[in-house]
Write an enzyme that holds these catalytic residues in place. Sequence first.
Site, PDB file in Angstrom:
ATOM      1  N   LYS A 271      17.540  25.430  49.277  1.00  0.00           N
ATOM      2  CA  LYS A 271      16.660  26.533  48.912  1.00  0.00           C
ATOM      3  C   LYS A 271      15.207  26.088  48.809  1.00  0.00           C
ATOM      4  O   LYS A 271      14.895  24.909  48.672  1.00  0.00           O
ATOM      5  CB  LYS A 271      17.166  27.197  47.636  1.00  0.00           C
ATOM      6  N   ARG A 306      28.583  25.655  46.744  1.00  0.00           N
ATOM      7  CA  ARG A 306      28.375  26.346  48.019  1.00  0.00           C
ATOM      8  C   ARG A 306      27.267  25.598  48.768  1.00  0.00           C
ATOM      9  O   ARG A 306      26.114  25.598  48.342  1.00  0.00           O
ATOM     10  CB  ARG A 306      27.985  27.804  47.773  1.00  0.00           C
TER      11      ARG A 306
END
Length: 351
Positions: A271, A306
């Site tokens: 991210k 994840r």
Amino acid sequence: MQDAARPEGAPSLAGGWCWFDRVEVLQRGGSVGVVGVSDLPQAVMARLCAPRAALAGLGMNRPRIMGILNVTPDSFSDGGMFDAPEAALAHARSMRAAGAEMLDIGGESTRPGAAEVPVEAEAARVAPVIAALRAGGDEGAISVDTRKAGVARAAVAAGADLVNDVSAMLFDPAMAGAVAETGAALCLMHAQGVPETMQADPRYDDVLLDVYDHLEERVAAAEAAGIPRARICVDPGIGFGKRPQHNLALLRGLSLFHGLGCPVLLGVSRKKFIGTIGRAAEARDRAPGSIALALGAVAQGVQILRVHDVAQTAQALALWQAQWQLDWRADWPDAGPKGPSDGQPAPAPAR
């Protein structure tokens, strides 16, 4: 904690690999203080300590890797790389071989600024890939990353085990009924706003408790719709309507979310804030930072990671396991007692 210097009577966190002997009691306005486990209400201890039920066929006694498969043209990290069916299947199989015990297959990007995809188009992206995996003999856990009941139904019919809804069933009012009727497992994620606008100006009074309270409400809504808590996991939603300081506060306090009595999923891989802090402009160069945060999450008992970089994460977990001499060869019991919500201040195991 994971080390061998475990005080007598220190319970396991969520029936897993971490133990604790104190908790910090949090409320709005600041910390109430640190108390010993003997001072906690029985219902709170049950939530914190009960072994989590198996989710999508996977025991929650050890960290599990969920590999990301975006069959989209516009996902932030790998958009367009795997939207062709042959490429998607090849990548899915390579992630399985690298250690992904669950695959999360998504047909709509939820990156900041992403536009909504129609139900029919999204279902046409994900359902054939899931069906092809099952037809090819893949018996592992499969998740569908969707906000839409129609896509969830199509994916479960094709062979998906879990519905990963970044809106926590708020985007589509029919989602709760779809999950309840299909018998699928469910991941409820916190997001402030929708992808188109969620990063415009996110604000919180207390990000850790705001996210906790929201997820507690959504778990209650799922239970009211007929989805048992044993089929639910929660995700604090790193990067979804959150500034870097919000993300970091949530990462420091991940252990709090065990108080919901559900497995915890962390989706932090590649991210933007990792690149900002770690000086990696390109998403593909953020594996080291992603793995560092993943291991920090495992140290707080997070059960599902994840990730994009499956092989690298699996290697890191193997070394982490060896370091702490943990034995993850056998699964723990699938279920344990769950205490009712009692309105007490939310406790987080002290670190």
